[in-house]
Design a protein around this motif. Structure first.
Motif, PDB file in Angstrom:
ATOM      1  N   CYS A  23      42.555  26.884  33.235  1.00 16.68           N
ATOM      2  CA  CYS A  23      43.642  26.518  34.119  1.00 16.68           C
ATOM      3  C   CYS A  23      43.175  25.499  35.165  1.00 16.68           C
ATOM      4  O   CYS A  23      42.102  25.633  35.729  1.00 16.68           O
ATOM      5  N   VAL A  25      44.514  24.935  38.010  1.00 19.45           N
ATOM      6  CA  VAL A  25      44.769  25.375  39.384  1.00 19.45           C
ATOM      7  C   VAL A  25      43.467  25.806  40.031  1.00 19.45           C
ATOM      8  O   VAL A  25      42.667  26.530  39.443  1.00 19.45           O
ATOM      9  N   CYS A  28      41.592  29.304  40.081  1.00 20.93           N
ATOM     10  CA  CYS A  28      42.055  30.104  38.948  1.00 20.93           C
ATOM     11  C   CYS A  28      41.074  29.893  37.799  1.00 20.93           C
ATOM     12  O   CYS A  28      40.757  28.773  37.458  1.00 20.93           O
ATOM     13  N   CYS A  63      47.378  28.332  33.022  1.00 26.85           N
ATOM     14  CA  CYS A  63      47.326  29.652  32.410  1.00 26.85           C
ATOM     15  C   CYS A  63      48.751  30.196  32.346  1.00 26.85           C
ATOM     16  O   CYS A  63      49.676  29.602  32.879  1.00 26.85           O
ATOM     17  N   HIS A  66      50.507  30.724  35.843  1.00 28.13           N
ATOM     18  CA  HIS A  66      50.834  29.510  36.579  1.00 28.13           C
ATOM     19  C   HIS A  66      51.841  28.653  35.823  1.00 28.13           C
ATOM     20  O   HIS A  66      52.642  27.955  36.421  1.00 28.13           O
TER      21      HIS A  66
HETATM   22 ZN   LIG Z   1      46.053  29.647  36.491  1.00 29.92          ZN
END
Ligand SMILES: [Zn+2]
Length: 97
Positions: A23, A25, A28, A63, A66
């Protein structure tokens, strides 16, 4: 032969070593389920209050969790745009009053 979009995304998510991407982010560390175009998804990801790491492929990897969050924003956005068009129409016809 054309691959279905989902399959192509899965291919993209695999690095040459065979391991999956993670991911984008920040903070994360979950495995990414979707690879999305940065141009299209940037706003939605940002509106979902997510900070992501940019990469040179201009892709955002998300992911499950998210992706869901960003998708929610995107759907809201689409609804809003449709509604806005609808309101513009009704506004024009409403002027007769
Ligand atoms: Zn994520």
């Amino acid at each position: 032969m054309k691959l279905p979009k989902e399959l192509r995304e899965k291919e993209e998510l695999r690095t040459s070593g065979g391991s999956s991407k993670y991911c984008s982010v920040i903070k994360c560390r979950k495995e990414a389920v979707r690879s999305l175009s940065e141009n299209t998804w940037k706003d939605y990801v940002e509106k979902a209050k997510l900070k992501y790491k940019e990469n040179r492929f201009k892709k955002i990897y998300l992911c499950k969790k998210h992706y869901k969050a960003a998708k929610k924003i995107r759907q809201k956005d689409n609804k809003y745009n449709q509604k806005k068009g609808f309101l513009d129409d009704s506004l024009n016809s409403g002027r007769v009053r």
